[in-house]
Design an enzyme around this catalytic site. Structure first.
Site, short mmCIF file in Angstrom:
data_model
loop_
_atom_site.label_atom_id
_atom_site.label_comp_id
_atom_site.label_asym_id
_atom_site.label_seq_id
_atom_site.Cartn_x
_atom_site.Cartn_y
_atom_site.Cartn_z
CE1 TYR A 317 0.51 1.81 4.25
CE2 TYR A 317 0.85 -0.55 4.52
CZ TYR A 317 1.00 0.74 4.99
OH TYR A 317 1.62 0.97 6.19
CB CYS A 318 1.59 4.01 -1.71
SG CYS A 318 0.41 4.21 -3.06
CE LYS A 319 -1.41 12.03 0.11
NZ LYS A 319 -0.76 13.33 -0.23
N GLY A 321 -2.61 4.55 -3.72
CA GLY A 321 -2.70 3.34 -4.51
C GLY A 321 -1.89 3.34 -5.78
CB ILE A 345 -2.58 4.74 3.98
CG1 ILE A 345 -2.75 4.53 5.49
CG2 ILE A 345 -1.98 6.12 3.65
CD1 ILE A 345 -1.43 4.47 6.24
#
Length: 357
Positions: A317-319, A321, A345
């Site tokens: 995951y990241c900020k 997607g 996230i």
């Protein structure tokens, strides 16, 4: 000014992956630089350490920041006008925050930590003392700060003594991670004058505790990594603040999950949970149990090979997607089974799910 000129040509097959067959990328600079927002919280200007101000060409992904605020960043950008023109404009490609706290006195720290680092570069630029470090990490969050040891006045000449605070939290020395920091010397406006000295102490792997000397108010040029007139897929089709994406969902060879599905899936203890954002973003809050492997790090491919097991699924995951989608594609090519948190996230937080710090 130190410049690294990189000339790179990609095959037409790679270029075709983004549909940019005839596109020639402009001169691109990577700088430690200030990013300034307007009253709406949108990034509008880049200000170099030499004081040159570039207006950022309008684009998406620069809003949602604090209004009328200056962020210290490492930014990839391309000047669109001559630097001598009154109205200077630049295209922003990628930016990430730099660790840049105002130094604190020794008494403010519960315990002084000076765990070792490797110095890649350290230089004085305008109102900052800039550092690029290499740190050996595995899966623990490292803490960074600057310690103000003393401001000494001797025979009318002042010397500011600073030390790098680094707490590795008993982390294993697994792989190298690049860390960007800037000491905000503007915090000493009115205290330091031309000719005064700055002594910066830093604990290194090779030299032990060592120091570097700088003069206050002396202009020392920063360096650039220049990528000059190249066909370069690295700066891909679409950009967003702090991330790159050149993939489409139609070609995804991994599974995108909603936040609810992702939460349920990572209850499986065989899942390897990876946060692919920057160290700074990770430290501001992450999904419990995740380890940080920055997809923007040049060593990302090597790091995942060292730290992850191919017989166990990986959840990334990241900020929002996009970076994690890029990471997922890299992982799939290396033989991993991968799940991606589709909206990142941000969606996870909006739904009130658990966050660790």
């Amino acid at each position: 000014m130190r410049k690294v000129v990189i000339l790179s040509f990609l095959t037409s097959l790679l270029l075709g992956a983004c549909g940019e067959d005839d596109y020639v990328y402009p001169n691109v600079l990577t700088d430690m630089i200030d990013l300034k927002t307007d009253h709406t919280g949108t990034g509008r200007y880049l200000i170099t350490d030499e004081g040159t101000e570039w207006r950022i060409q309008s684009r998406t992904g620069l809003d949602g920041l604090a209004p009328d605020t200056t962020y210290r960043t490492v930014t990839m950008y391309a000047p669109l006008t001559d630097s001598e023109e009154a109205e200077k404009e630049a295209m922003l490609y990628n930016t990430q925050l730099v660790i840049s706290p105002v130094p604190l006195s020794e008494s403010k720290f519960k315990e002084i930590k000076t765990d070792p680092v490797a110095i890649q570069s350290i230089w004085r630029g305008g109102n900052y003392l800039n550092l690029i470090l290499q740190v050996k990490v595995k899966d623990q969050k490292h803490g960074y700060h600057f310690i103000e040891n003393k401001l000494e006045n001797k025979d009318g000449e002042q010397t500011l003594y600073l030390t790098l605070y680094h707490d590795r939290n008993n982390d294993i020395e697994g792989f190298n991670r690049k860390v960007y920091l800037s000491v905000p010397l503007w915090a000493y406006a009115g205290k330091l004058h031309k000719g005064d000295k700055i002594v910066f102490n830093i604990h290194t792997y090779k030299e032990g505790m060592t120091s570097r000397l700088f003069l206050a108010n002396k202009n020392i040029k920063t360096f650039h990594f220049m990528i000059k007139t190249i066909y370069f897929i690295f700066f891909i089709c679409a950009f967003s603040l702090g991330l790159w994406a050149c993939t489409g969902k139609d070609s995804d060879k991994f599974k995108n999950l909603s936040s609810d599905q992702f939460e349920e899936m990572i209850q499986d203890k065989t899942i390897q949970l990876i946060d692919v954002r920057t160290v700074a973003e990770y430290s501001e809050g992450h999904i419990p149990g995740s380890i940080n492997i920055n997809v923007l790090d040049n060593e990302f491919g090597t790091n995942i090979e060292k730290l992850l097991q191919k017989d166990r699924p990986v959840a990334v995951y990241c900020k929002s997607g996009r970076r994690s989608r890029n990471a997922a594609n890299i992982l799939v090519k290396k033989g991993f089974k991968v799940y991606n948190l589709d909206k990142g996230i941000l969606d996870w937080k909006e739904l009130g799910k658990e966050i660790s710090f």
